[in-house]
Design a protein around this motif. Structure first.
Motif, PDB file in Angstrom:
ATOM      1  N   SER A 158       0.819  -1.211   0.000  1.00 57.86           N
ATOM      2  CA  SER A 158       0.000   0.000   0.000  1.00 57.86           C
ATOM      3  C   SER A 158       0.853   1.262   0.000  1.00 57.86           C
ATOM      4  O   SER A 158       2.074   1.224   0.129  1.00 57.86           O
ATOM      5  CB  SER A 158      -0.901   0.010   1.241  1.00 57.86           C
ATOM      6  N   TRP A 159       0.161   2.398  -0.120  1.00 63.99           N
ATOM      7  CA  TRP A 159       0.767   3.682   0.192  1.00 63.99           C
ATOM      8  C   TRP A 159       0.800   3.808   1.707  1.00 63.99           C
ATOM      9  O   TRP A 159      -0.037   3.222   2.407  1.00 63.99           O
ATOM     10  CB  TRP A 159      -0.067   4.822  -0.391  1.00 63.99           C
TER      11      TRP A 159
ATOM     12  N   PRO B 270      -5.266   2.912   1.197  1.00 60.23           N
ATOM     13  CA  PRO B 270      -5.673   2.170   0.002  1.00 60.23           C
ATOM     14  C   PRO B 270      -5.935   3.096  -1.177  1.00 60.23           C
ATOM     15  O   PRO B 270      -6.034   4.318  -1.016  1.00 60.23           O
ATOM     16  CB  PRO B 270      -6.961   1.481   0.450  1.00 60.23           C
ATOM     17  N   HIS B 271      -6.068   2.533  -2.350  1.00 61.58           N
ATOM     18  CA  HIS B 271      -6.443   3.302  -3.527  1.00 61.58           C
ATOM     19  C   HIS B 271      -7.907   3.723  -3.381  1.00 61.58           C
ATOM     20  O   HIS B 271      -8.736   2.935  -2.897  1.00 61.58           O
ATOM     21  CB  HIS B 271      -6.260   2.455  -4.784  1.00 61.58           C
TER      22      HIS B 271
ATOM     23  N   ASP C  27     -11.018   0.788   3.644  1.00 62.95           N
ATOM     24  CA  ASP C  27     -10.799   1.836   4.632  1.00 62.95           C
ATOM     25  C   ASP C  27      -9.310   2.042   4.900  1.00 62.95           C
ATOM     26  O   ASP C  27      -8.497   1.117   4.776  1.00 62.95           O
ATOM     27  CB  ASP C  27     -11.479   1.473   5.957  1.00 62.95           C
ATOM     28  N   ILE C  28      -8.976   3.258   5.292  1.00 62.58           N
ATOM     29  CA  ILE C  28      -7.632   3.549   5.783  1.00 62.58           C
ATOM     30  C   ILE C  28      -7.454   2.827   7.116  1.00 62.58           C
ATOM     31  O   ILE C  28      -8.361   2.802   7.957  1.00 62.58           O
ATOM     32  CB  ILE C  28      -7.434   5.069   5.954  1.00 62.58           C
ATOM     33  N   ARG C  29      -6.298   2.224   7.303  1.00 60.25           N
ATOM     34  CA  ARG C  29      -6.039   1.493   8.555  1.00 60.25           C
ATOM     35  C   ARG C  29      -4.825   2.079   9.254  1.00 60.25           C
ATOM     36  O   ARG C  29      -3.886   2.550   8.612  1.00 60.25           O
ATOM     37  CB  ARG C  29      -5.818   0.002   8.260  1.00 60.25           C
ATOM     38  N   ARG C  30      -4.854   2.013  10.574  1.00 63.17           N
ATOM     39  CA  ARG C  30      -3.748   2.518  11.393  1.00 63.17           C
ATOM     40  C   ARG C  30      -3.195   1.401  12.273  1.00 63.17           C
ATOM     41  O   ARG C  30      -3.956   0.608  12.841  1.00 63.17           O
ATOM     42  CB  ARG C  30      -4.216   3.682  12.280  1.00 63.17           C
ATOM     43  N   PHE C  31      -1.862   1.369  12.382  1.00 62.64           N
ATOM     44  CA  PHE C  31      -1.194   0.364  13.201  1.00 62.64           C
ATOM     45  C   PHE C  31      -0.077   1.033  14.002  1.00 62.64           C
ATOM     46  O   PHE C  31       0.587   1.943  13.495  1.00 62.64           O
ATOM     47  CB  PHE C  31      -0.585  -0.742  12.327  1.00 62.64           C
TER      48      PHE C  31
END
Length: 276
Positions: free
Chosen positions: A214-215, A227-228, A234-238
Motif C-alpha cells: 500500500s501507500w 488504500p487506492h 478503509d484507511i487502517r492505522r497500526f
C-alpha cells in the motif's frame, strides 16, 4: 508418463550414476544401512535386490530411499526426482497459477540454482527504449542461465512479494495476483514529492497477521495504510513498529491486466471475483 508406474529410463540413469562412482549394489546396500541406522528407520534402507529392481524399472523408490540414493550418489535429490518426471521448476508455474487469498512474501527457495531460465544477453543495437516493440525483435541472443544466478544481479537488495487474490488495497493500480519487487534497503517512508498516484511510493508492509502492499504514512507513532480510492477499502492505522513494519519499497510490478472483475462500489472485496 503415468506417475504411478516405474520409469525404466530413470532406473538406467540411477545405474549409470552408481557405475560411474564405482559402486556395486552391495556397496549401496551397506551405505544405506548406515543412513538407516543413523535415521533410526528402515525406510532409508535399500537391499542390493531393491537397488537392482529399481534400476530395472520394477519399482519407484520412496522419498526416503531417494533421500538415501541422493546422499550415496552425491547428487541433488531434485535431480533424482527429475528422472521420474518430477520437475521442480514446474512448481513455480503451479504456485503462480493456483493463487492464495493472502498477500505474502515469496520463498526464495534453496533449490532454484539447478533450474534454468532464458534471458536476453545481447540486444539489437538499433533498439530504442522510448519505442514500443516486440521483445523477439529487440533481442539478438538468448542464453540459459541457472535461476540461482539471478541473485547475483539485483536480488541482494530485492525480495519479491505476491499480492493475494483477496487483497484489493491498491486496486486497480496493483491487482490481486500480482508479483512485486521490493527493495529492502528502502524501509523508511520517503519524503520525496509526488505529483500523481503513479509517482507515489508504495511499500510492502508486514503486519502481525500477514502482509499488505500500500501507500503509507507515519503519524505520531502510527503507520497509516492508505488504500487506492477505487478499492473501496478503509484507511487502517497500526502502532509502528510493534504492529506494522515496513519490509521495503515496491520497485517493480508484474501483473495481469485482463480476466478479472472490477469490484462494485456496493460489493465487498472478499466477494469480488478472483483472478483465474
Amino acid at each position: 508418463m503415468d506417475a504411478r508406474k516405474p520409469s525404466p529410463s530413470a532406473g538406467e540413469r540411477l545405474k549409470e550414476l552408481r557405475v560411474r562412482l564405482g559402486l556395486t549394489t552391495r556397496d549401496v546396500e551397506e551405505k544405506s544401512q548406515q543412513i538407516a541406522e543413523d535415521k533410526h528407520s528402515r525406510e532409508y534402507y535399500l537391499s542390493h535386490a531393491w537397488v537392482t529392481d529399481i534400476e530395472n524399472g520394477k519399482f519407484t523408490p520412496s522419498i526416503y530411499k531417494l533421500y538415501t540414493l541422493s546422499a550415496i550418489y552425491q547428487r541433488r535429490i531434485t535431480e533424482l526426482l527429475s528422472y521420474f518426471g518430477l520437475r521442480i521448476g514446474d512448481l513455480s508455474r503451479y504456485r503462480t497459477s493456483v493463487g492464495v487469498p493472502k498477500t505474502h512474501l515469496l520463498d526464495s527457495g534453496a533449490d532454484v540454482d539447478i533450474e534454468k531460465v532464458s534471458l536476453p544477453v545481447r540486444f539489437n543495437p538499433e533498439f530504442r527504449l522510448d519505442k514500443t516493440n516486440l521483445l523477439a525483435q529487440i533481442v539478438e541472443k538468448w542464453d540459459e542461465i541457472p535461476v540461482g544466478f539471478l541473485q547475483h544481479l539485483d536480488l541482494r537488495k530485492s525480495v519479491y512479494g505476491y499480492i493475494g487474490l483477496e487483497d484489493y488495497t491498491l486496486f486497480p493500480l496493483i491487482r490481486p495476483g500480482s508479483f512485486v519487487q521490493i527493495d529492502v534497503s528502502q524501509r523508511k517512508i520517503s519524503a520525496e514529492k509526488w505529483k500523481t498516484e503513479f509517482d507515489r511510493p508504495i511499500y510492502f508492509v508486514e503486519l502481525r497477521n500477514g502482509y499488505v502492499c500500500s501507500w503509507c504514512q507515519v503519524d505520531r507513532g502510527q503507520l497509516i495504510v492508505i488504500p487506492h480510492p477505487h478499492s473501496h477499502q478503509d484507511i487502517r492505522r497500526f502502532d509502528h513498529p510493534s504492529q506494522a513494519e515496513i519490509v521495503g519499497r515496491v520497485t517493480g510490478v508484474a501483473m495481469q491486466i485482463v480476466g478479472e472483475k472490477v469490484p462494485d462500489a456496493t460489493e465487498s472485496p472478499r466477494g469480488s471475483a478472483r483472478v483465474k
